[in-house]
Design an enzyme around this catalytic site. Sequence first.
Site, PDB file in Angstrom:
ATOM      1  N   GLU A   1      -9.105 -10.117  -8.302  1.00  0.00           N
ATOM      2  CA  GLU A   1      -8.122  -9.065  -8.020  1.00  0.00           C
ATOM      3  C   GLU A   1      -6.904  -9.149  -8.948  1.00  0.00           C
ATOM      4  O   GLU A   1      -6.351  -8.125  -9.346  1.00  0.00           O
ATOM      5  CB  GLU A   1      -7.692  -9.156  -6.551  1.00  0.00           C
ATOM      6  CG  GLU A   1      -8.828  -8.769  -5.606  1.00  0.00           C
ATOM      7  CD  GLU A   1      -8.474  -8.877  -4.137  1.00  0.00           C
ATOM      8  OE1 GLU A   1      -9.327  -8.483  -3.318  1.00  0.00           O
ATOM      9  OE2 GLU A   1      -7.371  -9.337  -3.800  1.00  0.00           O
TER      10      GLU A   1
ATOM     11  N   HIS B   1      -1.961  -5.513   1.290  1.00  0.00           N
ATOM     12  CA  HIS B   1      -3.252  -6.142   1.002  1.00  0.00           C
ATOM     13  C   HIS B   1      -2.979  -7.550   0.512  1.00  0.00           C
ATOM     14  O   HIS B   1      -1.980  -7.779  -0.177  1.00  0.00           O
ATOM     15  CB  HIS B   1      -3.995  -5.371  -0.100  1.00  0.00           C
ATOM     16  CG  HIS B   1      -5.147  -6.153  -0.671  1.00  0.00           C
ATOM     17  ND1 HIS B   1      -6.396  -6.124  -0.097  1.00  0.00           N
ATOM     18  CD2 HIS B   1      -5.212  -7.036  -1.709  1.00  0.00           C
ATOM     19  CE1 HIS B   1      -7.201  -6.955  -0.787  1.00  0.00           C
ATOM     20  NE2 HIS B   1      -6.502  -7.503  -1.759  1.00  0.00           N
TER      21      HIS B   1
ATOM     22  N   LYS C   1       0.828  -1.206   0.000  1.00  0.00           N
ATOM     23  CA  LYS C   1       0.000   0.000   0.000  1.00  0.00           C
ATOM     24  C   LYS C   1       0.873   1.271   0.000  1.00  0.00           C
ATOM     25  O   LYS C   1       2.088   1.184   0.233  1.00  0.00           O
ATOM     26  CB  LYS C   1      -0.933  -0.041   1.218  1.00  0.00           C
ATOM     27  CG  LYS C   1      -1.946  -1.193   1.166  1.00  0.00           C
ATOM     28  CD  LYS C   1      -2.889  -1.162   2.370  1.00  0.00           C
ATOM     29  CE  LYS C   1      -3.921  -2.283   2.287  1.00  0.00           C
ATOM     30  NZ  LYS C   1      -4.935  -2.184   3.383  1.00  0.00           N
TER      31      LYS C   1
ATOM     32  N   ASN D   1      -1.961  -0.095   6.728  1.00  0.00           N
ATOM     33  CA  ASN D   1      -1.428  -1.331   7.308  1.00  0.00           C
ATOM     34  C   ASN D   1      -0.542  -2.103   6.336  1.00  0.00           C
ATOM     35  O   ASN D   1      -0.491  -3.323   6.338  1.00  0.00           O
ATOM     36  CB  ASN D   1      -2.570  -2.191   7.875  1.00  0.00           C
ATOM     37  CG  ASN D   1      -3.606  -2.539   6.823  1.00  0.00           C
ATOM     38  OD1 ASN D   1      -3.450  -2.189   5.655  1.00  0.00           O
ATOM     39  ND2 ASN D   1      -4.653  -3.243   7.220  1.00  0.00           N
TER      40      ASN D   1
ATOM     41  N   TYR E   1     -12.184  -2.006  -3.946  1.00  0.00           N
ATOM     42  CA  TYR E   1     -12.707  -2.272  -2.601  1.00  0.00           C
ATOM     43  C   TYR E   1     -14.236  -2.219  -2.541  1.00  0.00           C
ATOM     44  O   TYR E   1     -14.795  -1.971  -1.464  1.00  0.00           O
ATOM     45  CB  TYR E   1     -12.106  -1.288  -1.591  1.00  0.00           C
ATOM     46  CG  TYR E   1     -10.736  -1.695  -1.058  1.00  0.00           C
ATOM     47  CD1 TYR E   1     -10.568  -2.865  -0.310  1.00  0.00           C
ATOM     48  CD2 TYR E   1      -9.622  -0.900  -1.275  1.00  0.00           C
ATOM     49  CE1 TYR E   1      -9.331  -3.226   0.193  1.00  0.00           C
ATOM     50  CE2 TYR E   1      -8.372  -1.259  -0.764  1.00  0.00           C
ATOM     51  CZ  TYR E   1      -8.231  -2.427  -0.029  1.00  0.00           C
ATOM     52  OH  TYR E   1      -7.015  -2.796   0.482  1.00  0.00           O
TER      53      TYR E   1
HETATM   54  N1  UDP Z   1      -9.829  -0.928   7.229  1.00  0.00           N
HETATM   55  C1  UDP Z   1      -9.975   0.247   7.967  1.00  0.00           C
HETATM   56  N2  UDP Z   1     -10.725   0.195   9.132  1.00  0.00           N
HETATM   57  C2  UDP Z   1     -11.312  -0.947   9.569  1.00  0.00           C
HETATM   58  C3  UDP Z   1     -11.163  -2.125   8.811  1.00  0.00           C
HETATM   59  C4  UDP Z   1     -10.422  -2.082   7.651  1.00  0.00           C
HETATM   60  O1  UDP Z   1      -9.461   1.289   7.598  1.00  0.00           O
HETATM   61  O2  UDP Z   1     -11.969  -0.926  10.616  1.00  0.00           O
HETATM   62  C5  UDP Z   1      -9.029  -0.883   5.981  1.00  0.00           C
HETATM   63  C6  UDP Z   1      -7.660  -1.526   6.133  1.00  0.00           C
HETATM   64  O3  UDP Z   1      -6.741  -0.822   5.313  1.00  0.00           O
HETATM   65  C7  UDP Z   1      -7.912  -2.924   5.584  1.00  0.00           C
HETATM   66  C8  UDP Z   1      -8.870  -2.626   4.436  1.00  0.00           C
HETATM   67  O4  UDP Z   1      -9.718  -1.589   4.971  1.00  0.00           O
HETATM   68  O5  UDP Z   1      -6.718  -3.541   5.170  1.00  0.00           O
HETATM   69  C9  UDP Z   1      -9.738  -3.780   3.979  1.00  0.00           C
HETATM   70  O6  UDP Z   1     -10.391  -4.347   5.111  1.00  0.00           O
HETATM   71  P1  UDP Z   1     -10.451  -5.926   5.290  1.00  0.00           P
HETATM   72  O7  UDP Z   1     -11.414  -6.200   6.390  1.00  0.00           O
HETATM   73  O8  UDP Z   1     -10.712  -6.571   3.976  1.00  0.00           O
HETATM   74  O9  UDP Z   1      -8.990  -6.264   5.826  1.00  0.00           O
HETATM   75  P2  UDP Z   1      -7.769  -7.062   5.144  1.00  0.00           P
HETATM   76  O10 UDP Z   1      -8.350  -8.106   4.235  1.00  0.00           O
HETATM   77  O11 UDP Z   1      -6.933  -6.048   4.402  1.00  0.00           O
HETATM   78  O12 UDP Z   1      -7.015  -7.657   6.300  1.00  0.00           O
HETATM   79 MG    MG Z   2      -9.813  -7.961   2.780  1.00  0.00          MG
END
Ligand code: UDP
Ligand code: MG
Length: 139
Positions: A128, A117, A11, A114, A51
């Site tokens: 994707e 992805h 990211k 974080n 997303y």
């Molecule tokens: N995210 C956020 N707040 C939250 C949950 C997710 O900003 O409470 C963001 C974070 O960058 C995350 C992305 O949205 O990586 C996609 O969320 P997902 O639940 O799919 O998490 P991931 O698959 O990336 O672990």
């Molecule tokens: Mg996810």
Amino acid sequence: MAIEQTLSLIKPDGVSRGLIGEVIKRFEAAGLKIRALKMVRLTQEHARVFYEVHQERPFYDSLTQFMSSGPIVAMILEGEDAIEVNRRLMGATDYRQADPGTIRADFARDIEANIVHGSDSPETAATEINFFFNALELM
Ligand code: UDP
Ligand code: MG
């Protein structure tokens, strides 16, 4: 056990903080093969499509703004159980819950920014990968 492909993104925070090499080193050390790789910058509209599954979530606008705030690195990783292996290397979405030694536990200090992805199922991996890579790039 099956050979899978998964989509990984570094990211904008991972790129700007100089963590491209560190992240790729961990993938290769875990036995994942990089089958395609490029640096791109998404528009917010691109990020909104990528997303889409999260469009009803309160963090959708902020997330898609963040994801279009700078260049990202997109990769196709391949290996046995690549989807699960990559998710394990990444750690939990919230870095505070991520296992020690994972990418997010080691480097993330924000639930949104974080670092990485990773696709979460074979279906999302296929979607994707096709979002980021065209037929020529898939070799
Ligand atoms: N995210 C956020 N707040 C939250 C949950 C997710 O900003 O409470 C963001 C974070 O960058 C995350 C992305 O949205 O990586 C996609 O969320 P997902 O639940 O799919 O998490 P991931 O698959 O990336 O672990
Ligand atoms: Mg996810």
